[in-house]
Motif scaffolding. Structure first.
Motif, PDB file in Angstrom:
ATOM      1  N   LEU A  98       0.841  -1.201   0.000  1.00  0.00           N
ATOM      2  CA  LEU A  98       0.000   0.000   0.000  1.00  0.00           C
ATOM      3  C   LEU A  98       0.872   1.245   0.000  1.00  0.00           C
ATOM      4  CD1 LEU A  98      -2.803  -0.965   2.548  1.00  0.00           C
ATOM      5  CD2 LEU A  98      -2.768  -1.256   0.060  1.00  0.00           C
ATOM      6  N   TRP A  99       0.298   2.345  -0.459  1.00  0.00           N
ATOM      7  CA  TRP A  99       1.012   3.614  -0.493  1.00  0.00           C
ATOM      8  C   TRP A  99       0.158   4.702   0.137  1.00  0.00           C
ATOM      9  CZ3 TRP A  99      -1.217   7.692  -3.109  1.00  0.00           C
ATOM     10  CH2 TRP A  99      -2.232   7.371  -4.022  1.00  0.00           C
ATOM     11  N   VAL A 100       0.841   5.745   0.601  1.00  0.00           N
ATOM     12  CA  VAL A 100       0.184   6.941   1.121  1.00  0.00           C
ATOM     13  C   VAL A 100       0.834   8.142   0.462  1.00  0.00           C
ATOM     14  CG1 VAL A 100      -0.068   8.437   3.150  1.00  0.00           C
ATOM     15  CG2 VAL A 100      -0.485   5.993   3.355  1.00  0.00           C
ATOM     16  N   GLY A 101       0.017   9.088   0.029  1.00  0.00           N
ATOM     17  CA  GLY A 101       0.510  10.338  -0.526  1.00  0.00           C
ATOM     18  C   GLY A 101      -0.072  11.506   0.248  1.00  0.00           C
ATOM     19  N   LEU A 102       0.729  12.545   0.445  1.00  0.00           N
ATOM     20  CA  LEU A 102       0.250  13.726   1.150  1.00  0.00           C
ATOM     21  C   LEU A 102       1.021  14.957   0.695  1.00  0.00           C
ATOM     22  CD1 LEU A 102       2.049  14.217   4.366  1.00  0.00           C
ATOM     23  CD2 LEU A 102       1.833  11.849   3.687  1.00  0.00           C
ATOM     24  N   ILE A 103       0.400  16.102   0.898  1.00  0.00           N
ATOM     25  CA  ILE A 103       1.031  17.379   0.555  1.00  0.00           C
ATOM     26  C   ILE A 103       1.910  17.826   1.720  1.00  0.00           C
ATOM     27  CG2 ILE A 103       0.624  19.838   0.112  1.00  0.00           C
ATOM     28  CD1 ILE A 103      -0.309  18.274  -2.234  1.00  0.00           C
ATOM     29  N   LEU A 104       3.162  18.098   1.409  1.00  0.00           N
ATOM     30  CA  LEU A 104       4.077  18.743   2.342  1.00  0.00           C
ATOM     31  C   LEU A 104       4.452  20.077   1.715  1.00  0.00           C
ATOM     32  CD1 LEU A 104       6.549  15.829   3.243  1.00  0.00           C
ATOM     33  CD2 LEU A 104       4.503  16.557   4.494  1.00  0.00           C
ATOM     34  N   SER A 105       4.424  21.122   2.519  1.00  0.00           N
ATOM     35  CA  SER A 105       4.751  22.436   1.969  1.00  0.00           C
ATOM     36  C   SER A 105       5.409  23.319   3.023  1.00  0.00           C
ATOM     37  CB  SER A 105       3.489  23.120   1.437  1.00  0.00           C
ATOM     38  OG  SER A 105       2.637  23.493   2.500  1.00  0.00           O
ATOM     39  N   ALA A 106       6.037  24.373   2.542  1.00  0.00           N
ATOM     40  CA  ALA A 106       6.591  25.372   3.456  1.00  0.00           C
ATOM     41  C   ALA A 106       5.460  26.021   4.236  1.00  0.00           C
ATOM     42  CB  ALA A 106       7.381  26.419   2.675  1.00  0.00           C
ATOM     43  N   GLU A 107       4.305  26.143   3.610  1.00  0.00           N
ATOM     44  CA  GLU A 107       3.180  26.792   4.271  1.00  0.00           C
ATOM     45  C   GLU A 107       2.593  25.928   5.391  1.00  0.00           C
ATOM     46  OE1 GLU A 107      -1.269  28.289   3.081  1.00  0.00           O
ATOM     47  OE2 GLU A 107       0.352  28.698   1.665  1.00  0.00           O
ATOM     48  N   ASN A 108       2.352  24.636   5.120  1.00  0.00           N
ATOM     49  CA  ASN A 108       1.699  23.812   6.158  1.00  0.00           C
ATOM     50  C   ASN A 108       2.691  23.275   7.193  1.00  0.00           C
ATOM     51  OD1 ASN A 108       2.801  21.316   5.176  1.00  0.00           O
ATOM     52  ND2 ASN A 108       0.967  20.857   3.999  1.00  0.00           N
ATOM     53  N   LYS A 109       3.978  23.313   6.901  1.00  0.00           N
ATOM     54  CA  LYS A 109       5.046  22.915   7.822  1.00  0.00           C
ATOM     55  C   LYS A 109       4.918  21.478   8.341  1.00  0.00           C
ATOM     56  CE  LYS A 109       5.876  27.700   9.109  1.00  0.00           C
ATOM     57  NZ  LYS A 109       5.152  28.127   7.913  1.00  0.00           N
ATOM     58  N   LYS A 110       4.112  20.671   7.670  1.00  0.00           N
ATOM     59  CA  LYS A 110       3.977  19.264   8.072  1.00  0.00           C
ATOM     60  C   LYS A 110       5.244  18.507   7.721  1.00  0.00           C
ATOM     61  CE  LYS A 110      -1.011  18.999   7.488  1.00  0.00           C
ATOM     62  NZ  LYS A 110      -2.121  18.359   6.760  1.00  0.00           N
ATOM     63  N   GLN A 111       5.503  17.472   8.506  1.00  0.00           N
ATOM     64  CA  GLN A 111       6.596  16.551   8.248  1.00  0.00           C
ATOM     65  C   GLN A 111       5.991  15.158   8.113  1.00  0.00           C
ATOM     66  OE1 GLN A 111       9.771  16.940  11.148  1.00  0.00           O
ATOM     67  NE2 GLN A 111       9.306  19.103  11.432  1.00  0.00           N
ATOM     68  N   ALA A 112       6.721  14.276   7.456  1.00  0.00           N
ATOM     69  CA  ALA A 112       6.281  12.888   7.365  1.00  0.00           C
ATOM     70  C   ALA A 112       7.401  11.990   7.870  1.00  0.00           C
ATOM     71  CB  ALA A 112       5.908  12.521   5.930  1.00  0.00           C
ATOM     72  N   TRP A 113       7.010  10.980   8.639  1.00  0.00           N
ATOM     73  CA  TRP A 113       7.929   9.927   9.065  1.00  0.00           C
ATOM     74  C   TRP A 113       7.714   8.760   8.114  1.00  0.00           C
ATOM     75  CZ3 TRP A 113      12.123   8.129  10.945  1.00  0.00           C
ATOM     76  CH2 TRP A 113      12.245   6.783  11.305  1.00  0.00           C
ATOM     77  N   ILE A 114       8.758   8.429   7.358  1.00  0.00           N
ATOM     78  CA  ILE A 114       8.746   7.299   6.428  1.00  0.00           C
ATOM     79  C   ILE A 114       9.624   6.226   7.069  1.00  0.00           C
ATOM     80  CG2 ILE A 114       9.145   6.549   4.052  1.00  0.00           C
ATOM     81  CD1 ILE A 114       7.296   9.021   4.207  1.00  0.00           C
ATOM     82  N   PRO A 115       9.019   5.146   7.583  1.00  0.00           N
ATOM     83  CA  PRO A 115       9.805   4.145   8.320  1.00  0.00           C
ATOM     84  C   PRO A 115      10.770   3.353   7.437  1.00  0.00           C
ATOM     85  CG  PRO A 115       7.443   3.887   8.730  1.00  0.00           C
ATOM     86  CD  PRO A 115       7.596   4.832   7.588  1.00  0.00           C
ATOM     87  N   GLU A 116      11.720   2.703   8.081  1.00  0.00           N
ATOM     88  CA  GLU A 116      12.570   1.749   7.398  1.00  0.00           C
ATOM     89  C   GLU A 116      11.664   0.703   6.748  1.00  0.00           C
ATOM     90  OE1 GLU A 116      12.802   2.653  10.604  1.00  0.00           O
ATOM     91  OE2 GLU A 116      14.880   3.198  11.069  1.00  0.00           O
TER      92      GLU A 116
END
Length: 183
Positions: A98-116
Motif C-alpha cells: 500500500l502507499w500513502v501520498g500527502l502534501i508537504l509544503s513550506a506553508e503547512n510545515k507538516k513533516q512525514a515519518w517514512i519508516p525503514e
C-alpha cells in the motif's frame, strides 16, 4: 516542543505537525527535537545524515529505498510544495504494497515519518521546492533500489498533468513484480 502526530492509512507512516509560533514579524518552530519526537511518536531513532535538495516543477524523485542499511526518513519542505509518497515494502506488514501520498509544503510545515522498509518519493507541485530529510542510516548507493514511480500494480495517483522530469535511475525503476522487498 509540542507535536501533533497523526497516523496515515499506513499506521507506521506518520504526519507530524510542530507547534508554530507566529506573529506579524514571522514565525518560529523547532523543526526537530529528539526527546519530543520520541515522546510524541514512540519512535527512538538516531538520525545520522541530513539531506537537502532543490527541484523545479514536475520533478519526480523516487521511489527510492535501500535493501541494506535501510533508512527511516523524517521529511519536510522548507520552500514550495510537494506530493510526498511512501510505499510499504515489508512483506510481513498488513499494509504491504500500500502507499500513502500527502502534501508537504513550506506553508503547512507538516513533516512525514517514512519508516525503514518503505520506498519514498516526491513530486514537486510548485515552481520550485526545497526538500529536507533526516535519515537513520547513511546513503549507500550499492544498496539503493528504485521502484518504478508509475508501476501499474501500485497505482499511485500522482497529481501531474505532464510527463514528470526524471533522473535516469528513476525512469529505469524496477516494476513491482521484480522488486526486492523486506521480510
Amino acid at each position: 516542543m509540542t507535536l501533533q502526530v497523526t497516523p496515515t492509512a499506513i499506521p507506521d507512516m506518520l504526519v507530524i505537525e510542530p507547534k508554530v509560533f507566529g506573529d506579524d514579524r514571522g514565525f518560529f518552530f523547532e523543526s526537530f527535537n529528539a526527546q519530543a519526537f520520541a515522546q510524541a511518536t514512540g519512535i527512538k531513532r538516531d538520525f545520522v545524515q541530513d539531506n537537502h535538495s532543490k527541484s523545479s516543477r514536475n520533478v519526480l524523485r523516487g521511489l527510492h529505498y535501500q535493501i541494506q542499511q535501510t533508512q527511516g526518513k523524517l521529511v519536510r519542505v522548507t520552500q514550495g510544495e510537494v506530493w510526498d509518497v511512501g510505499v510499504d515494502l515489508r512483506k510481513s506488514s498488513p499494509t504491504f504494497g500500500l502507499w500513502v501520498g500527502l502534501i508537504l509544503s513550506a506553508e503547512n510545515k507538516k513533516q512525514a515519518w517514512i519508516p525503514e522498509g518503505f520506498a519514498h518519493g516526491f513530486l514537486v507541485l510548485s515552481e520550485t521546492a526545497e526538500f529536507l530529510y533526516k535519515t537513520t542510516d547513511y546513503y549507500a548507493p550499492q544498496y539503493e533500489r528504485t521502484l518504478l514511480w508509475n508501476d501499474a500494480t501500485l497505482g499511485i495517483t500522482w497529481p501531474i498533468q505532464d510527463t514528470p522530469k526524471l533522473a535516469a535511475k528513476d525512469a529505469a525503476g524496477t516494476v513491482w513484480s521484480e522488486a526486492k522487498f523486506f521480510d
